[in-house]
Design a protein around this motif. Sequence first.
Motif, PDB file in Angstrom:
ATOM      1  N   LEU A  23      62.669 -19.674  65.955  1.00 29.41           N
ATOM      2  CA  LEU A  23      62.490 -19.491  67.481  1.00 29.41           C
ATOM      3  C   LEU A  23      61.743 -20.856  68.178  1.00 29.41           C
ATOM      4  O   LEU A  23      60.601 -21.164  67.632  1.00 29.41           O
ATOM      5  CB  LEU A  23      61.835 -18.429  67.664  1.00 29.41           C
ATOM      6  CG  LEU A  23      61.742 -17.805  69.170  1.00 29.41           C
ATOM      7  CD1 LEU A  23      63.149 -17.502  69.848  1.00 29.41           C
ATOM      8  CD2 LEU A  23      60.889 -16.578  69.628  1.00 29.41           C
ATOM      9  N   GLY A  24      62.355 -21.384  68.802  1.00 33.26           N
ATOM     10  CA  GLY A  24      61.829 -22.868  69.628  1.00 33.26           C
ATOM     11  C   GLY A  24      61.866 -24.008  68.671  1.00 33.26           C
ATOM     12  O   GLY A  24      61.413 -24.801  69.141  1.00 33.26           O
ATOM     13  N   PHE A  65      80.675 -14.694  52.255  1.00 27.58           N
ATOM     14  CA  PHE A  65      79.813 -15.877  51.733  1.00 27.58           C
ATOM     15  C   PHE A  65      78.455 -15.357  52.172  1.00 27.58           C
ATOM     16  O   PHE A  65      78.342 -14.921  53.167  1.00 27.58           O
ATOM     17  CB  PHE A  65      80.169 -16.933  52.660  1.00 27.58           C
ATOM     18  CG  PHE A  65      79.327 -18.283  51.991  1.00 27.58           C
ATOM     19  CD1 PHE A  65      78.696 -19.045  53.069  1.00 27.58           C
ATOM     20  CD2 PHE A  65      78.899 -18.730  50.804  1.00 27.58           C
ATOM     21  CE1 PHE A  65      77.893 -20.109  52.841  1.00 27.58           C
ATOM     22  CE2 PHE A  65      78.136 -19.891  50.484  1.00 27.58           C
ATOM     23  CZ  PHE A  65      77.588 -20.309  51.277  1.00 27.58           C
ATOM     24  N   THR A  66      77.801 -15.046  51.199  1.00 25.73           N
ATOM     25  CA  THR A  66      76.377 -14.439  51.378  1.00 25.73           C
ATOM     26  C   THR A  66      75.239 -15.267  51.233  1.00 25.73           C
ATOM     27  O   THR A  66      75.340 -16.110  50.558  1.00 25.73           O
ATOM     28  CB  THR A  66      76.203 -13.093  50.688  1.00 25.73           C
ATOM     29  OG1 THR A  66      76.119 -13.538  49.144  1.00 25.73           O
ATOM     30  CG2 THR A  66      77.274 -12.170  50.757  1.00 25.73           C
ATOM     31  N   LEU A  67      74.044 -15.126  52.012  1.00 31.49           N
ATOM     32  CA  LEU A  67      72.939 -15.781  51.825  1.00 31.49           C
ATOM     33  C   LEU A  67      71.874 -14.475  51.456  1.00 31.49           C
ATOM     34  O   LEU A  67      71.785 -13.723  52.220  1.00 31.49           O
ATOM     35  CB  LEU A  67      72.375 -16.324  53.220  1.00 31.49           C
ATOM     36  CG  LEU A  67      70.907 -16.883  53.089  1.00 31.49           C
ATOM     37  CD1 LEU A  67      70.997 -18.116  51.998  1.00 31.49           C
ATOM     38  CD2 LEU A  67      70.530 -17.553  54.476  1.00 31.49           C
ATOM     39  N   LYS A  68      71.045 -14.635  50.073  1.00 34.81           N
ATOM     40  CA  LYS A  68      70.290 -13.638  49.942  1.00 34.81           C
ATOM     41  C   LYS A  68      68.912 -14.196  49.983  1.00 34.81           C
ATOM     42  O   LYS A  68      68.692 -15.298  49.382  1.00 34.81           O
ATOM     43  CB  LYS A  68      70.446 -13.241  48.272  1.00 34.81           C
ATOM     44  CG  LYS A  68      69.531 -12.303  47.966  1.00 34.81           C
ATOM     45  CD  LYS A  68      69.483 -11.790  46.453  1.00 34.81           C
ATOM     46  CE  LYS A  68      70.816 -11.191  46.060  1.00 34.81           C
ATOM     47  NZ  LYS A  68      70.838 -10.735  44.536  1.00 34.81           N
ATOM     48  N   ILE A  69      67.794 -13.540  50.344  1.00 36.05           N
ATOM     49  CA  ILE A  69      66.428 -13.888  50.541  1.00 36.05           C
ATOM     50  C   ILE A  69      65.884 -12.722  49.551  1.00 36.05           C
ATOM     51  O   ILE A  69      65.816 -11.729  49.843  1.00 36.05           O
ATOM     52  CB  ILE A  69      65.786 -14.041  51.698  1.00 36.05           C
ATOM     53  CG1 ILE A  69      66.754 -14.887  52.644  1.00 36.05           C
ATOM     54  CG2 ILE A  69      64.337 -14.634  51.773  1.00 36.05           C
ATOM     55  CD1 ILE A  69      66.328 -15.154  54.011  1.00 36.05           C
ATOM     56  N   ARG A  70      65.091 -13.250  48.476  1.00 34.54           N
ATOM     57  CA  ARG A  70      64.750 -12.686  47.556  1.00 34.54           C
ATOM     58  C   ARG A  70      63.658 -11.685  47.817  1.00 34.54           C
ATOM     59  O   ARG A  70      63.589 -10.236  47.670  1.00 34.54           O
ATOM     60  CB  ARG A  70      64.482 -13.234  45.961  1.00 34.54           C
ATOM     61  CG  ARG A  70      64.712 -12.467  44.901  1.00 34.54           C
ATOM     62  CD  ARG A  70      64.872 -13.512  43.478  1.00 34.54           C
ATOM     63  NE  ARG A  70      66.181 -13.882  43.751  1.00 34.54           N
ATOM     64  CZ  ARG A  70      66.374 -15.113  43.554  1.00 34.54           C
ATOM     65  NH1 ARG A  70      65.568 -16.016  43.590  1.00 34.54           N
ATOM     66  NH2 ARG A  70      67.694 -15.633  43.649  1.00 34.54           N
ATOM     67  N   LEU A 127      57.115 -13.470  56.090  1.00 35.99           N
ATOM     68  CA  LEU A 127      57.012 -13.529  57.720  1.00 35.99           C
ATOM     69  C   LEU A 127      57.672 -14.753  58.540  1.00 35.99           C
ATOM     70  O   LEU A 127      58.719 -14.900  59.225  1.00 35.99           O
ATOM     71  CB  LEU A 127      55.587 -13.580  58.402  1.00 35.99           C
ATOM     72  CG  LEU A 127      55.061 -12.240  58.125  1.00 35.99           C
ATOM     73  CD1 LEU A 127      53.521 -12.311  58.394  1.00 35.99           C
ATOM     74  CD2 LEU A 127      55.613 -11.003  58.792  1.00 35.99           C
ATOM     75  N   GLU A 128      57.589 -15.975  57.755  1.00 35.11           N
ATOM     76  CA  GLU A 128      58.224 -17.342  58.293  1.00 35.11           C
ATOM     77  C   GLU A 128      59.508 -17.501  57.936  1.00 35.11           C
ATOM     78  O   GLU A 128      60.010 -18.447  58.310  1.00 35.11           O
ATOM     79  CB  GLU A 128      57.208 -18.421  57.536  1.00 35.11           C
ATOM     80  CG  GLU A 128      57.144 -18.376  56.179  1.00 35.11           C
ATOM     81  CD  GLU A 128      55.920 -17.726  55.498  1.00 35.11           C
ATOM     82  OE1 GLU A 128      55.378 -16.829  55.998  1.00 35.11           O
ATOM     83  OE2 GLU A 128      55.372 -18.282  54.352  1.00 35.11           O
ATOM     84  N   LEU A 158      67.227 -12.566  61.725  1.00 33.93           N
ATOM     85  CA  LEU A 158      66.325 -11.962  60.934  1.00 33.93           C
ATOM     86  C   LEU A 158      64.858 -11.817  61.320  1.00 33.93           C
ATOM     87  O   LEU A 158      64.232 -12.901  61.643  1.00 33.93           O
ATOM     88  CB  LEU A 158      66.522 -12.516  59.502  1.00 33.93           C
ATOM     89  CG  LEU A 158      65.400 -12.109  58.530  1.00 33.93           C
ATOM     90  CD1 LEU A 158      66.020 -10.846  58.009  1.00 33.93           C
ATOM     91  CD2 LEU A 158      65.365 -13.009  57.056  1.00 33.93           C
ATOM     92  N   THR A 159      64.489 -10.659  61.542  1.00 36.60           N
ATOM     93  CA  THR A 159      62.981 -10.361  62.025  1.00 36.60           C
ATOM     94  C   THR A 159      62.120  -9.754  60.736  1.00 36.60           C
ATOM     95  O   THR A 159      62.752  -8.514  60.055  1.00 36.60           O
ATOM     96  CB  THR A 159      62.854  -9.447  63.114  1.00 36.60           C
ATOM     97  OG1 THR A 159      63.503 -10.139  64.234  1.00 36.60           O
ATOM     98  CG2 THR A 159      61.322  -9.383  63.459  1.00 36.60           C
ATOM     99  N   VAL A 160      61.177 -10.369  60.233  1.00 43.41           N
ATOM    100  CA  VAL A 160      60.347 -10.082  59.047  1.00 43.41           C
ATOM    101  C   VAL A 160      59.046  -9.550  59.563  1.00 43.41           C
ATOM    102  O   VAL A 160      58.450 -10.115  60.399  1.00 43.41           O
ATOM    103  CB  VAL A 160      60.201 -11.013  58.020  1.00 43.41           C
ATOM    104  CG1 VAL A 160      59.548 -10.604  56.556  1.00 43.41           C
ATOM    105  CG2 VAL A 160      61.471 -11.683  57.466  1.00 43.41           C
ATOM    106  N   VAL A 161      58.755  -8.068  59.088  1.00 42.12           N
ATOM    107  CA  VAL A 161      57.603  -7.565  59.722  1.00 42.12           C
ATOM    108  C   VAL A 161      56.530  -7.315  58.699  1.00 42.12           C
ATOM    109  O   VAL A 161      57.012  -7.319  57.478  1.00 42.12           O
ATOM    110  CB  VAL A 161      57.748  -6.461  60.661  1.00 42.12           C
ATOM    111  CG1 VAL A 161      58.673  -6.851  61.682  1.00 42.12           C
ATOM    112  CG2 VAL A 161      58.745  -5.215  59.935  1.00 42.12           C
TER     113      VAL A 161
END
Lengths: 114, 112
Positions: free
Chosen positions: A39-40, A75-80, A84-85, A111-114
Motif C-alpha cells: 500500500l502506497g 499458476f499459483t504463488l505460495k507464501i509458506r 505482517l510485511e 492479502l492482509t496478514v494480521v
Amino acid sequence: EPEVTQTPSHQVTQMGQEVILRCVPISNHLYFYWYRQILGQKVEFLVSFYNNEISEKSEIFDDQFSVERPDGSNFTLKIRSTKLEDSAMYFCASTSQGERTEAFFGQGTRLTVV
Amino acid sequence: AQSVTQLDSHVSVSEGTPVLLRCNYSSSYSPSLFWYVQHPNKGLQLLLKYTSAATLVKGINGFEAEFKKSETSFHLTKPSAHMSDAAEYFCVVGLGQGNLIFGKGTKLSVKP
C-alpha cells in the motif's frame, strides 16, 4: 476478450500461516509473473516463470515464496509462513512472449496478514 | 541499472483540458517502455507501448506518448481529459524475461 483471472480477490490470514494465491493466465501465453504492491508503494517484480521453471526472481522472492503451475491452466504463488510485511496487493500477469511484449495483468489479490 | 521516474505523484486537470504525465527512464540499452493505467479496484491495463518502432506511440482512449531518446523521456499525453480518465498511471520499463520496472505512479484527477 481473454483475461487473467485471480482468486481470491481478498485474503485475510494470520501471521505464520501459509497462503496460496491463484491465477489463471491467458490460455495461449507462455510466460507468467507475480508482482506485488504494498500500500502506497511501487509495484514490484517478484518472479517470472517459463517452461515449468523460474526464469528470474527478485530479492523479495526468498525461500518463503514458491510458484507452481500444477496443471495446464493455473499458476499459483505460495507464501509458506506469512509475515505482517507480506500484506500487499499481489498481481499475476502473463505474456505470449518474454521480450518486449506487454504483460496482461489480473485484478489482483489483496492479502492482509494480521 | 534500469530505473523509471515519474515526476509527479498527483496531477489534477479540468475536463476537456490537456493531460501531461511525465516519465523519465534510465536504461543501458534500448528499452521497452509501457504506460499502464489502474482504475480503483481494477487490475493494470495497458495503455500503450514503445518497442523501438515509431517514436510516437498511440494508445487506447486517445492517449499517446513520445519516446525521446535524447531526453530519456516517455511522457504520456491526451489532448482532452475525460472524467473517466481519473485513475493511477504507471510508466514502466521492460527488461528481459518479463521483469518490469514500475514507476511510483501518478494519480490523475479530473475536475468537472
